[in-house]
Design a protein around this motif. Structure first.
Motif, PDB file in Angstrom:
ATOM      1  N   GLU A   1       0.862  -1.181   0.000  1.00 21.50           N
ATOM      2  CA  GLU A   1       0.000   0.000   0.000  1.00 21.50           C
ATOM      3  C   GLU A   1       0.901   1.235   0.000  1.00 21.50           C
ATOM      4  N   PHE A   2       0.995   1.909  -1.134  1.00 23.63           N
ATOM      5  CA  PHE A   2       1.841   3.096  -1.158  1.00 23.63           C
ATOM      6  C   PHE A   2       0.971   4.348  -1.159  1.00 23.63           C
ATOM      7  N   THR A   3       1.609   5.497  -0.989  1.00 20.20           N
ATOM      8  CA  THR A   3       0.894   6.747  -0.754  1.00 20.20           C
ATOM      9  C   THR A   3       1.291   7.802  -1.776  1.00 20.20           C
ATOM     10  N   ALA A   4       0.575   8.934  -1.733  1.00 23.40           N
ATOM     11  CA  ALA A   4       0.937  10.062  -2.596  1.00 23.40           C
ATOM     12  C   ALA A   4       2.336  10.568  -2.254  1.00 23.40           C
ATOM     13  N   GLU A   5       2.717  10.442  -0.979  1.00 27.51           N
ATOM     14  CA  GLU A   5       4.067  10.856  -0.575  1.00 27.51           C
ATOM     15  C   GLU A   5       5.134   9.975  -1.226  1.00 27.51           C
ATOM     16  N   ASP A   6       4.846   8.664  -1.365  1.00 26.68           N
ATOM     17  CA  ASP A   6       5.773   7.766  -2.059  1.00 26.68           C
ATOM     18  C   ASP A   6       5.954   8.208  -3.505  1.00 26.68           C
ATOM     19  N   ILE A   7       4.856   8.596  -4.130  1.00 29.25           N
ATOM     20  CA  ILE A   7       4.908   9.031  -5.534  1.00 29.25           C
ATOM     21  C   ILE A   7       5.719  10.316  -5.645  1.00 29.25           C
ATOM     22  N   ALA A   8       5.506  11.246  -4.718  1.00 29.72           N
ATOM     23  CA  ALA A   8       6.266  12.497  -4.728  1.00 29.72           C
ATOM     24  C   ALA A   8       7.750  12.236  -4.544  1.00 29.72           C
ATOM     25  N   ARG A   9       8.081  11.301  -3.638  1.00 27.15           N
ATOM     26  CA  ARG A   9       9.485  10.969  -3.393  1.00 27.15           C
ATOM     27  C   ARG A   9      10.131  10.388  -4.647  1.00 27.15           C
ATOM     28  N   ALA A  10       9.404   9.477  -5.312  1.00 23.44           N
ATOM     29  CA  ALA A  10       9.932   8.881  -6.545  1.00 23.44           C
ATOM     30  C   ALA A  10      10.116   9.946  -7.625  1.00 23.44           C
ATOM     31  N   ALA A  11       9.197  10.906  -7.690  1.00 23.22           N
ATOM     32  CA  ALA A  11       9.325  11.977  -8.679  1.00 23.22           C
ATOM     33  C   ALA A  11      10.557  12.826  -8.410  1.00 23.22           C
ATOM     34  N   ARG A  12      10.807  13.126  -7.131  1.00 24.79           N
ATOM     35  CA  ARG A  12      12.002  13.907  -6.787  1.00 24.79           C
ATOM     36  C   ARG A  12      13.276  13.153  -7.131  1.00 24.79           C
ATOM     37  N   GLU A  13      13.212  11.805  -7.085  1.00 29.45           N
ATOM     38  CA  GLU A  13      14.387  10.987  -7.382  1.00 29.45           C
ATOM     39  C   GLU A  13      14.530  10.696  -8.871  1.00 29.45           C
ATOM     40  N   GLY A  14      13.653  11.297  -9.688  1.00 33.87           N
ATOM     41  CA  GLY A  14      13.807  11.207 -11.135  1.00 33.87           C
ATOM     42  C   GLY A  14      12.934  10.194 -11.839  1.00 33.87           C
ATOM     43  N   ASP A  15      12.009   9.524 -11.137  1.00 35.32           N
ATOM     44  CA  ASP A  15      11.135   8.548 -11.782  1.00 35.32           C
ATOM     45  C   ASP A  15      10.193   9.266 -12.744  1.00 35.32           C
ATOM     46  N   GLU A  16      10.251   8.897 -14.014  1.00 32.10           N
ATOM     47  CA  GLU A  16       9.505   9.625 -15.036  1.00 32.10           C
ATOM     48  C   GLU A  16       7.995   9.479 -14.877  1.00 32.10           C
ATOM     49  N   MET A  17       7.528   8.262 -14.559  1.00 33.28           N
ATOM     50  CA  MET A  17       6.085   8.085 -14.410  1.00 33.28           C
ATOM     51  C   MET A  17       5.565   8.893 -13.221  1.00 33.28           C
ATOM     52  N   ALA A  18       6.294   8.861 -12.124  1.00 31.80           N
ATOM     53  CA  ALA A  18       5.879   9.633 -10.950  1.00 31.80           C
ATOM     54  C   ALA A  18       5.828  11.121 -11.280  1.00 31.80           C
ATOM     55  N   GLN A  19       6.810  11.597 -12.044  1.00 34.76           N
ATOM     56  CA  GLN A  19       6.818  13.002 -12.441  1.00 34.76           C
ATOM     57  C   GLN A  19       5.618  13.331 -13.311  1.00 34.76           C
ATOM     58  N   VAL A  20       5.279  12.439 -14.222  1.00 34.44           N
ATOM     59  CA  VAL A  20       4.101  12.636 -15.071  1.00 34.44           C
ATOM     60  C   VAL A  20       2.830  12.712 -14.229  1.00 34.44           C
ATOM     61  N   MET A  21       2.716  11.853 -13.214  1.00 30.68           N
ATOM     62  CA  MET A  21       1.525  11.855 -12.372  1.00 30.68           C
ATOM     63  C   MET A  21       1.408  13.165 -11.587  1.00 30.68           C
TER      64      MET A  21
END
Length: 323
Positions: free
Chosen positions: A221-241
């Protein structure tokens, strides 16, 4: 600084997943706070949680017998004439309980009940990002999406107290059903749980994202914070979201700016822990859609008081009701 003779106030921020409470000085200083998981099934047990939080804060050493009022912010509609909850889509039906009257009877203290976004907006106006401003639209992005409107330095609640339901503007008329019963509300796209839902749907179509390590093999079970963290670390899909979430927010905020010509938009709530990852695409889309003179006279900023805003604001509303 607060002295041993100044009154203190209790603020309760009832969220869709967490009940937060605080003891707050008359100057808006946070003296003590607590949090528990919100009861999801029973209105009676949820009300009991509120009572217990109030009792714990009132008996705290920082209160020193000086608690002078209680403010409660709830994620729903509060009738300003009856002082009762009319509608609260994401929690058990507290509308069945006279929260204000019962809590006042049990504690002997004055109680004020308001929308949680109004409470947070008031905190930012009194002690946060909107200090010394007069016309402000505050947005809270969390389990749900709400807004508090400040006009001429005061909270605008509307004829019955129901103003500010920003999260229930229709953004996608062919979208999914919202907890309110409508289709395609902004909340179905940009709230924390719906950012997760949209990301999870993308992951099942495209497993190249680093987020797939969280979501698929262990079904974590992941959260919006997990997605934000992945986006900051350069994950392209997370950044798109994050960018798409900001785009939808920008569409709605541009409509607010064109309608109200406010001088500041303040963005708060748990989702805004993503910071510029949400703020930048939101501002970009708002600029694209709002009238240029209205956009140029409006500042879009991140809230300063973070997750404490709702508690502090509820307490300060109790303070100002008591004056």
């Amino acid at each position: 600084m607060t002295t041993g003779h100044d009154p203190v106030f209790i603020g309760i921020d009832l969220g869709g997943t967490t009940l937060k409470g605080a003891l707050v000085s008359s100057r808006g200083e946070l003296l003590r706070d607590l949090r528990v998981d919100s009861e999801q099934q029973s209105a009676e047990r949820l009300f009991q949680q509120i009572i217990e939080a109030v009792q714990t804060l009132r008996e705290d050493k920082h209160a020193g017998g000086r608690a002078a009022g209680i403010g409660i912010g709830i994620p729903g509609l509060v009738n300003r004439k009856t002082h009762r909850i009319e509608f609260m889509p994401n929690l058990p039906p507290l509308a069945e309980i006279d929260v204000t009257g019962e809590l006042a009877r049990l504690t002997g203290l004055p109680v004020i009940l308001d929308n949680d976004a109004n409470s947070a907006a008031y905190a930012e106006l009194q002690a946060g990002a909107a200090r010394n401003r007069r016309d402000v639209f505050f947005i809270t992005l969390g389990t749900g999406i709400g807004a508090g409107l400040i006009i001429n330095g005061e909270i605008y609640r509307g004829a019955m107290g129901f103003a500010g339901e920003f999260g229930h503007m229709t953004i996608d008329p062919e979208g999914i059903e919202c907890g309110c019963g409508n289709i395609g509300c902004l909340e179905t796209i940009a709230s924390g749980p719906n950012i997760v839902r949209r990301t999870r749907e993308r992951l099942y179509r495209d497993r190249t994202s680093s987020l797939s390590r969280l979501a698929i093999p262990r079904d974590r079970e992941f959260t919006a914070e997990d997605i934000a963290r992945a986006a900051r670390e350069g994950d392209e899909m997370a950044q798109v979201m994050m960018e798409r979430t900001g785009m939808f927010l920008g569409i709605a905020i541009a409509a607010v700016i064109n309608l109200l010509n406010v001088e500041m938009i303040v963005m708060g709530g748990g989702v805004m822990e993503a910071g510029d990852l949400i703020l930048k695409p939101t501002t970009k889309e708002t600029r694209r859609r709002a009238f240029p003179p209205s956009f140029n006279s409006c500042e879009i900023v991140i809230a300063k008081l973070g997750p404490s805003a709702g508690m502090i604001g509820a307490a300060l509303l109790a303070r100002d009701q008591a004056r």
